[in-house]
Motif scaffolding. Structure first.
Motif, PDB file in Angstrom:
ATOM      1  N   THR A  84       8.059   0.768  16.195  1.00  7.37           N
ATOM      2  CA  THR A  84       8.879   1.850  15.560  1.00  7.37           C
ATOM      3  C   THR A  84       9.095   2.217  17.157  1.00  7.37           C
ATOM      4  O   THR A  84       9.391   1.935  18.382  1.00  7.37           O
ATOM      5  N   ALA A  85       7.555   2.354  17.955  1.00  7.21           N
ATOM      6  CA  ALA A  85       7.115   1.945  19.152  1.00  7.21           C
ATOM      7  C   ALA A  85       7.635   1.062  20.138  1.00  7.21           C
ATOM      8  O   ALA A  85       8.545   1.789  20.992  1.00  7.21           O
ATOM      9  N   ASP A  86       7.974  -0.663  19.705  1.00  9.40           N
ATOM     10  CA  ASP A  86       8.503  -1.252  20.704  1.00  9.40           C
ATOM     11  C   ASP A  86       9.962  -1.386  20.479  1.00  9.40           C
ATOM     12  O   ASP A  86      10.394  -1.316  22.009  1.00  9.40           O
ATOM     13  N   LEU A  87       9.979  -0.978  19.394  1.00  8.24           N
ATOM     14  CA  LEU A  87      11.378  -0.288  19.376  1.00  8.24           C
ATOM     15  C   LEU A  87      12.424   0.329  20.239  1.00  8.24           C
ATOM     16  O   LEU A  87      13.486   1.065  20.578  1.00  8.24           O
ATOM     17  N   GLN A  88      11.836   1.738  19.838  1.00  8.49           N
ATOM     18  CA  GLN A  88      12.005   2.564  21.223  1.00  8.49           C
ATOM     19  C   GLN A  88      11.908   2.320  22.383  1.00  8.49           C
ATOM     20  O   GLN A  88      12.801   2.887  23.302  1.00  8.49           O
ATOM     21  N   ARG A  89      10.847   1.795  22.946  1.00  7.84           N
ATOM     22  CA  ARG A  89      11.234   1.105  24.376  1.00  7.84           C
ATOM     23  C   ARG A  89      11.911   0.488  24.774  1.00  7.84           C
ATOM     24  O   ARG A  89      12.809   0.702  25.370  1.00  7.84           O
ATOM     25  N   VAL A  90      13.064  -0.665  23.633  1.00  9.14           N
ATOM     26  CA  VAL A  90      13.656  -1.680  24.208  1.00  9.14           C
ATOM     27  C   VAL A  90      15.320  -0.824  23.885  1.00  9.14           C
ATOM     28  O   VAL A  90      15.499  -0.953  25.330  1.00  9.14           O
ATOM     29  N   LEU A  91      15.333   0.491  23.225  1.00  4.92           N
ATOM     30  CA  LEU A  91      15.984   1.125  23.708  1.00  4.92           C
ATOM     31  C   LEU A  91      16.204   1.894  24.300  1.00  4.92           C
ATOM     32  O   LEU A  91      17.346   2.887  24.722  1.00  4.92           O
ATOM     33  N   ARG A  92      15.446   2.605  24.814  1.00  5.47           N
ATOM     34  CA  ARG A  92      15.701   3.339  26.227  1.00  5.47           C
ATOM     35  C   ARG A  92      16.513   2.927  27.311  1.00  5.47           C
ATOM     36  O   ARG A  92      16.633   3.607  28.136  1.00  5.47           O
TER      37      ARG A  92
END
Length: 313
Positions: free
Chosen positions: A105-113
């Motif tokens: 989740t944290a990695d996907l949110q980082r990309v979507l930022r």
């Protein structure tokens, strides 16, 4: 802004709507526009699929990070910008309660930022996001992490409905929540039936069907009884199209005047399609869409025939 609010990540749908769009400003048709559909980034599946252990593997997702970064970069380069970018579920692979869920989740949110601040994100729940048999607890977790699991919003005179299709697949762990979505959906379809919108379009993770309304039940579609009931509701209300993922292959068909569009994944492919995104152009009369590989969209952008549709008033 897109990826900068709600805990420093992005807009979340709250109160069964998306605050990135003003319903008052967006209810009127102002001419053609387009949006981008992606689905199933599913951080962790590529490793799990390669090992043949989808339940217990998935401890690496570097490939999915790179593919989703490529998708975001391709979208950000588009001119004119799409009105929004919708991700139709299975955002990550780890089911509720499984290892690596927080990290994925944290990695996907980082990309979507990194999605352009003028391109709102629309996030749809999938079975890996809320569980194959969702519960009040898994739904609450999704809402806290990503926003409402079902909601509606207006863009350019078009009514968009985002559904939690897991309620349609197996709601035995949360029947009251399923009933609440049913009641809400009937109200929303009432608006569409009164023809107060130019079009009505639905986003959900699990397709109603892959090719035909009468096909056999399988893991990748809704059961016959449910799919026909829902499809009939949609057609009576004048819904033009349902966009989904889940299949990790491109597919689709029509039922009466309803088009079922099944898009392949940004992440792991289960067939022969490339990692990709779907470009969807909405005109006054119809909805035109085309699937692009990430490489095609990155290198060449949207083809002229689709771009020309945006110029017609």
């Amino acid at each position: 802004m897109s990826a900068a609010e709600a805990g420093g990540v992005f807009h979340r749908a709250r109160g069964r709507t998306l605050d990135a769009f003003s319903a008052e400003k967006e209810r009127e048709w102002k001419g053609p526009f387009y949006f981008i559909q992606g689905t199933d980034p599913q951080f962790g599946l590529m490793k799990a699929w390669s090992t043949g252990d989808c339940d217990n593997s998935g401890d690496e997702w570097g490939q999915e990070i790179r593919l989703t970064e490529q998708a975001v970069q391709a979208i950000n380069k588009l001119n004119p910008r799409p009105r929004f970018f919708v991700l139709c579920g299975d955002l990550i692979h780890a089911m509720p309660g499984m290892p690596w869920r927080k990290e994925q989740t944290a990695d996907l949110q980082r990309v979507l930022r990194h999605v352009d601040s003028e391109i709102p994100l629309v996030l749809v729940s999938g079975n890996h996001d809320v569980g194959n048999v969702p519960t009040p607890e898994t739904i609450a977790e999704f809402q806290q992490t990503w926003g409402d699991d079902y909601f509606s919003f207006w863009v350019g005179g078009v009514l968009f409905l985002v559904l939690n299709s897991q309620f349609l697949y197996n709601s035995s762990g949360c029947p009251a929540l399923k009933q609440a979505q049913d009641t809400w959906l009937d109200q929303q379809l009432g608006l569409a039936k009164q023809r107060r919108c130019q079009h009505a379009i639905v986003f959900q993770h699990i397709p109603l069907f892959l090719q035909s309304i009468d096909e056999d039940d399988n893991y990748f579609n809704l059961t016959r009884a449910i799919r026909r009931e829902v499809a009939d509701k949609f057609t009576r209300a004048g819904v033009k199209a349902v966009f989904s993922g889940h299949y990790h292959r491109n597919a689709g068909g029509t039922y009466q005047n309803l088009e079922m569009v099944v898009s392949s994944a940004i992440g792991c492919q289960l067939g022969q399609d490339p990692h990709g995104l779907r470009v969807v152009v909405v005109t006054a009369e119809k909805i035109i869409h085309r699937y692009y590989s990430l490489d095609e969209l990155s290198e060449r952008g949207i083809e002229d025939d689709l771009m020309n549709l945006l110029k017609k008033k």
